[in-house]
Every structure is written in structure tokens, then in C-alpha cells.
Write an enzyme that holds these catalytic residues in place. Structure first.
Site, short mmCIF file in Angstrom:
data_model
loop_
_atom_site.label_atom_id
_atom_site.label_comp_id
_atom_site.label_asym_id
_atom_site.label_seq_id
_atom_site.Cartn_x
_atom_site.Cartn_y
_atom_site.Cartn_z
N LYS A 1 0.88 -1.18 0.00
CA LYS A 1 0.00 0.00 0.00
C LYS A 1 0.91 1.22 0.00
CE LYS A 1 -3.98 0.61 0.40
NZ LYS A 1 -4.98 0.94 -0.68
N ASP B 1 -5.30 -3.95 -1.84
CA ASP B 1 -6.75 -4.01 -2.04
C ASP B 1 -7.08 -4.43 -3.47
OD1 ASP B 1 -5.67 -1.57 -2.84
OD2 ASP B 1 -7.30 -0.34 -2.06
#
Ligand code: IPM
Ligand code: MN
Length: 370
Positions: free
Chosen positions: A195, A227
């Protein structure tokens, strides 16, 4: 030549752990020969914690440290927790990771012929990649070290070091070099899952991986936010070859990966340091089905094949490497025959029948090899 006998520390653990672990022990003895191993059982886990107040006795730790390899069933009983609310039973695996520096958690995600994926329109050849989970740093490095303030605030910290990221990145590229590339296009590819868009620690992870990539121009470097990776692993699994990622992300995405190839019960895991190896299935202890003889032993059996392969490579022991190949082939044969599928793969076969089918198939492979 006298063949080496390997000391294996066997930790059956909790829930279905003892059942799947003994299936794997039978399998390695049948594949390589009973006399190749000195197998010793040691206690650890939630049940041991309930009995004694510790989930990882020091003798078990010392035996694991001294062993040539460690084979584990599964750990943990929900609700068996420390005063801070975290699970006690999982202390064993976590402590081994940290104290034996088992930094590379190798989790193959492979769809076997005979197993149906919940994904639409995928064939076995389409899913074959490795999730390489950094196993000693990241968010889980804060285990036992987070802060809870007056019942109002709690923190755990993501830990990244240059040394830690460099060595896992290097391992990812080395793995990719040895493989045949992604099923989609045959390209050797390392995907860095992070991330980096949100946190400095992950941006650092990405930067160090990118630096290491310069030494491997033959391997494509790819990036995915954690994600978005959950979408890509479902939509285009054939694109992946090696995915390298931080500890907690690796934990999370490996469960998704496992279910895309049939079930958590199919997923082996090898946790490796420079000189030590710890082998188990990636699944938990499934206390709801424990003791009923219905657990799928294949994840642990495949992990035990990874153990033989790792031992064989390390000790230049061809016989062990070949035994690992035979176990894989036997598992493939059982799955593709479709006769002996465990319940989590839609069949009826119990732990004993699945194990017997693998042992039987191994016999065939021995004859074929002779
Ligand atoms: C795994 C497990 C472990 C983890 C638990 C049992 C500590 O989920 O190996 O994936 O969270 O790493
Ligand atoms: Mn997990």
C-alpha cells in the site's frame, strides 16, 4: 554410502493438527523410507497452554531449533486468549518465525487437475503462482509489543528494515528465475503487493524491491496495491508468477489464493530461514471438525513434500528430492482420479481414505521409478 537420517521435530498441535500431521508423517515415511527420519513429537499450542500456562515450552523450542526441519499440524483454539485478547495457541508458529528468523514464507497457489475452482472459466494450468510472504517484519512484528493506553487507544507498528525487505525481495526474484513464468504469457514476473500509496513503510518496501529488481533484468517487475490485488487474484490469476508482500498482507491474500484453488485445505506453506525450515498447511486448526476423521490432509501432505524438497536441496540428497516429486505426483493422481476427494473439495472421503489413496498412489510411483 550411508544415507543421512534427518531429525524432524513434529508438533501436532490443536484441532485437526494431529490428524493431518500424522497423515503427512505416514506419507514421508512411505515416500522416502522410514529409516531416513528420526521423528519426535513435541507439545505446543492452545491445549498445552490450557494445561500448563505456556503455549510454547522451552524444550519444544530448543528441539525445533536443533532439528533438521520442523513439521507442524495446526494451532489455536478460539477463545483461548491472553489477557490482552490475542490468541495464545498461535504463539508457537509466531515465535518460531521470529526466534529462528524464518523470514521467507513460501505459499504455492496451484490449481490441481480434478479440483474445481470457485472462479469461472479457469482451468488447472491457469493458476500457478507463489505468494512469498515476508514473515518476520511488517505489522505482525509488533506482536506482544503494541501499546494499549488507558483502555482508550491501542497501537501496533509496521516494521520494515532495509535488510528485511532486501532479503525477501531477493528471494522473490530467485524464485521467479527458477520457475517457468506466469501461465498467461510465460513471463517471469515478480509482483510487489503493498500500500505504497498510503503509508511510508509500504513505499519503502516498494522502493527497496525496485532497487533489488535491477539485479534481475530477466524478471519483469510489477506492482499491485493490496486491495486491488484481491480483485486481480480473482479476475486474472494466470497473470501471476511470484507475489512478494508484507507479513499481514501475505497472511490475508494467501487465504484468498487458497480458496481460488479449491480450499484452504489444499494450501501448503514453507517458512524458511537461511538454515532452518518450518512446514505446515496454511490453514488453521478447524476445531469444529476436529477428531471426526474428515479433515483434508492434503495441505499438510503437500507441505511435507516441500520439506523433503528443501532438505534434499540443502543436503544434496537426490533421494529426498525425488521422494518429494513422488508425493506431488501421488497427490495429483488422487485428485485427478476424482474418486477420493475430501469434503472441502466436494467429495466424501475422510482423512484416512485420502491418506490411503495417496499412499497407494505412491506405491505405483515407486514401481514406475524402479
Ligand atoms: C498463517 C496463520 C498464522 C498467521 C496464525 C496461526 C498465527 O494464519 O500461517 O497464515 O497469522 O500468520
Ligand atoms: Mn493465515
Amino acid at each position: 554410502m550411508v544415507s543421512k537420517t534427518y531429525n524432524i521435530a513434529v508438533v501436532p498441535g490443536d484441532g485437526i493438527g494431529p490428524e493431518v500431521c500424522s497423515a503427512a508423517v505416514e506419507t514421508i515415511c512411505a515416500a522416502a523410507g522410514r529409516d531416513r527420519f528420526k521423528l519426535t513429537d513435541y507439545p505446543a499450542g492452545a491445549e498445552h497452554f490450557l494445561k500448563t500456562g505456556t503455549a510454547l515450552p522451552e524444550e519444544t523450542f530448543e528441539a525445533c531449533k536443533a532439528a533438521d526441519a520442523i513439521l507442524h499440524g495446526a494451532a489455536g483454539i478460539p477463545g483461548v486468549v491472553y489477557p490482552d485478547g490475542t490468541e495464545a495457541g498461535i504463539e508457537f508458529g509466531l515465535q518460531l518465525r521470529f526466534r529462528l528468523d524464518l523470514y521467507a514464507n513460501v505459499r504455492p497457489i496451484k490449481l490441481h487437475p480434478g479440483v474445481s475452482s470457485p472462479l469461472k472459466d479457469v482451468e488447472p494450468k491457469d493458476i500457478d503462482y507463489i505468494i512469498l510472504r515476508e514473515n518476520t517484519e511488517g505489522l505482525y512484528a509488533s506482536r506482544g509489543g503494541g501499546v494499549s493506553v488507558r483502555g482508550e487507544v491501542a497501537t501496533d507498528t509496521v516494521v520494515m528494515t532495509r535488510k528485511g525487505v532486501e532479503r525477501i525481495a531477493r528471494k522473490a526474484f530467485e524464485l521467479a528465475r527458477k520457475r517457468n513464468g506466469a501461465p498467461f504469457d510465460g513471463k517471469k514476473r515478480v509482483t510487489v503487493c503493498d500500500k505504497a500509496n498510503v503509508l511510508r513503510s509500504y513505499a519503502f518496501f516498494r522502493k527497496v524491491c525496485t532497487e533489488v529488481a535491477a539485479d534481475y533484468p530477466d524478471v519483469e517487475l510489477d506492482f499491485g496495491y493490496a486491495d486491488a490485488m484481491m480483485v486481480h487474484m480473482v479476475r486474472r490469476p494466470s497473470f501471476y508468477d511470484v507475489i512478494v508482500t508484507e507479513n499481514m498482507f501475505g497472511d490475508i491474500i494467501s487465504d484468498l489464493g487458497a480458496v481460488t484453488v479449491g480450499s484452504m485445505g489444499m494450501s501448503p506453506s514453507a517458512e524458511l530461514g537461511d538454515s532452518r525450515g518450518f512446514f505446515q498447511a496454511a490453514h488453521g486448526s478447524a476445531p469444529d471438525i476436529a477428531g471426526q476423521g474428515i479433515a483434508n490432509p492434503l495441505g499438510t501432505i503437500l507441505a511435507s513434500a516441500m520439506m523433503l524438497d528443501w532438505l534434499g536441496e540443502r543436503h544434496q540428497d537426490r533421494a529426498l528430492v525425488e521422494a518429494a516429486v513422488r508425493i506431488d505426483a501421488a497427490v495429483q493422481q488422487v485428485l485427478s482420479s476424482g474418486q477420493m476427494l475430501p469434503r472441502d473439495l466436494g467429495g466424501q472421503a475422510g482423512t484416512r481414505s485420502v491418506t490411503d489413496a495417496v499412499l497407494h498412489a505412491l506405491d505405483g510411483h515407486r514401481v514406475a521409478a524402479a
